[in-house]
Scaffold this motif. Structure first.
Motif, mmCIF file in Angstrom:
data_model
loop_
_atom_site.group_PDB
_atom_site.id
_atom_site.type_symbol
_atom_site.label_atom_id
_atom_site.label_comp_id
_atom_site.label_asym_id
_atom_site.label_seq_id
_atom_site.Cartn_x
_atom_site.Cartn_y
_atom_site.Cartn_z
ATOM 1 N N VAL A 158 27.668 35.277 51.475
ATOM 2 C CA VAL A 158 28.553 34.236 50.960
ATOM 3 C C VAL A 158 27.748 33.132 50.272
ATOM 4 N N SER A 159 26.584 32.816 50.800
ATOM 5 C CA SER A 159 25.740 31.797 50.160
ATOM 6 C C SER A 159 25.312 32.239 48.770
ATOM 7 N N ARG A 160 24.898 33.479 48.691
ATOM 8 C CA ARG A 160 24.434 34.015 47.410
ATOM 9 C C ARG A 160 25.589 34.148 46.415
ATOM 10 N N ALA A 161 26.761 34.551 46.904
ATOM 11 C CA ALA A 161 27.937 34.673 46.029
ATOM 12 C C ALA A 161 28.332 33.310 45.472
ATOM 13 N N LEU A 162 28.308 32.300 46.312
ATOM 14 C CA LEU A 162 28.644 30.952 45.846
ATOM 15 C C LEU A 162 27.636 30.470 44.821
ATOM 16 N N LYS A 163 26.364 30.730 45.080
ATOM 17 C CA LYS A 163 25.318 30.315 44.134
ATOM 18 C C LYS A 163 25.515 31.016 42.790
ATOM 19 N N TRP A 164 25.765 32.334 42.818
ATOM 20 C CA TRP A 164 25.983 33.074 41.571
ATOM 21 C C TRP A 164 27.188 32.522 40.827
ATOM 22 N N SER A 165 28.240 32.199 41.568
ATOM 23 C CA SER A 165 29.494 31.808 40.932
ATOM 24 C C SER A 165 29.430 30.447 40.247
ATOM 25 N N THR A 166 28.363 29.685 40.476
ATOM 26 C CA THR A 166 28.269 28.393 39.803
ATOM 27 C C THR A 166 28.183 28.590 38.305
ATOM 28 N N GLY A 167 27.551 29.660 37.878
ATOM 29 C CA GLY A 167 27.473 29.975 36.455
ATOM 30 C C GLY A 167 26.947 28.826 35.611
ATOM 31 N N GLY A 168 26.187 27.950 36.218
ATOM 32 C CA GLY A 168 25.624 26.837 35.481
ATOM 33 C C GLY A 168 26.538 25.625 35.408
ATOM 34 N N SER A 169 27.796 25.772 35.858
ATOM 35 C CA SER A 169 28.716 24.633 35.734
ATOM 36 C C SER A 169 28.771 23.814 37.019
ATOM 37 N N GLY A 170 29.361 24.357 38.048
ATOM 38 C CA GLY A 170 29.498 23.612 39.299
ATOM 39 C C GLY A 170 28.306 23.816 40.205
ATOM 40 N N LEU A 226 28.497 23.669 43.585
ATOM 41 C CA LEU A 226 28.913 24.161 44.893
ATOM 42 C C LEU A 226 29.600 25.522 44.859
ATOM 43 N N GLY A 227 29.656 26.126 43.723
ATOM 44 C CA GLY A 227 30.330 27.410 43.609
ATOM 45 C C GLY A 227 31.656 27.273 42.896
ATOM 46 N N HIS A 228 32.151 28.391 42.410
ATOM 47 C CA HIS A 228 33.407 28.420 41.657
ATOM 48 C C HIS A 228 34.570 28.053 42.575
ATOM 49 N N PRO A 229 35.466 27.163 42.134
ATOM 50 C CA PRO A 229 36.593 26.749 42.972
ATOM 51 C C PRO A 229 37.480 27.912 43.421
ATOM 52 N N ARG A 230 37.677 28.880 42.560
ATOM 53 C CA ARG A 230 38.514 30.035 42.921
ATOM 54 C C ARG A 230 37.870 30.846 44.039
ATOM 55 N N LEU A 231 36.548 30.976 44.003
ATOM 56 C CA LEU A 231 35.860 31.700 45.067
ATOM 57 C C LEU A 231 36.007 30.943 46.388
ATOM 58 N N HIS A 232 35.879 29.642 46.351
ATOM 59 C CA HIS A 232 36.086 28.837 47.562
ATOM 60 C C HIS A 232 37.498 29.059 48.115
ATOM 61 N N GLN A 233 38.475 29.086 47.231
ATOM 62 C CA GLN A 233 39.857 29.276 47.648
ATOM 63 C C GLN A 233 40.051 30.645 48.301
#
Length: 150
Positions: A121-133, A135-142
């Protein structure tokens, strides 16, 4: 797992070759040759990645992880799940809802006490930032929150 259960997590192109390979790997798992099947998945991962066949590698690792989860082979499934993330990182895959849903599906199948689950989950959140956020993509957090809530 049948193809109908995860149609959005796989690409349509070059599906025939991947299906043949998956059939052979599925037969190994069904015979109980888990170690051999896991090693074949890893070998194919490195082969696909060296040929820059990122979508095929991601699809094969995702379906392999689902297969191992269905046979309660948590360690092998978690390893292939981490390889799904590695493909996304190396290919600079775009954050799309379908991919996020696939990642959450893998997360939901991991043993709750597994150390790999936290790393995943840590790695998925890091990947999902995509350079923007940060803390990770909001949809992934949801999606993760809903999974944890259930």
């Amino acid at each position: 797992m049948s193809e109908q259960e995860s149609p959005r997590c796989s690409s349509a192109r070059n599906r025939g070759g991947v299906q043949r390979v998956e059939g052979k790997l599925r037969a190994s798992v069904e015979k109980g040759d888990y170690y051999e099947a896991h090693q074949m998945y890893r070998t194919l991962y490195f082969r696909y990645m060296s040929q820059a066949k990122h979508s095929e590698a991601r699809e094969l690792m995702y379906n392999g992880a689902l297969l191992f989860f269905s046979y309660n082979q948590q360690n092998s499934a978690a390893d292939l799940s981490m390889l799904v993330l590695e493909v996304l990182e190396k290919s600079k895959g775009k954050v799309e809802d379908e991919i996020l849903e696939c990642l959450v599906k893998l997360f939901s199948l991991m043993d709750q006490n597994s150390p790999e689950r936290v790393a995943f989950v840590s790695r998925a959140l890091k990947w999902s930032t995509g350079g923007s956020g940060k803390l990770g993509h909001p949809r992934l957090h949801q999606l993760l929150a809903v999974t944890l809530w259930k």
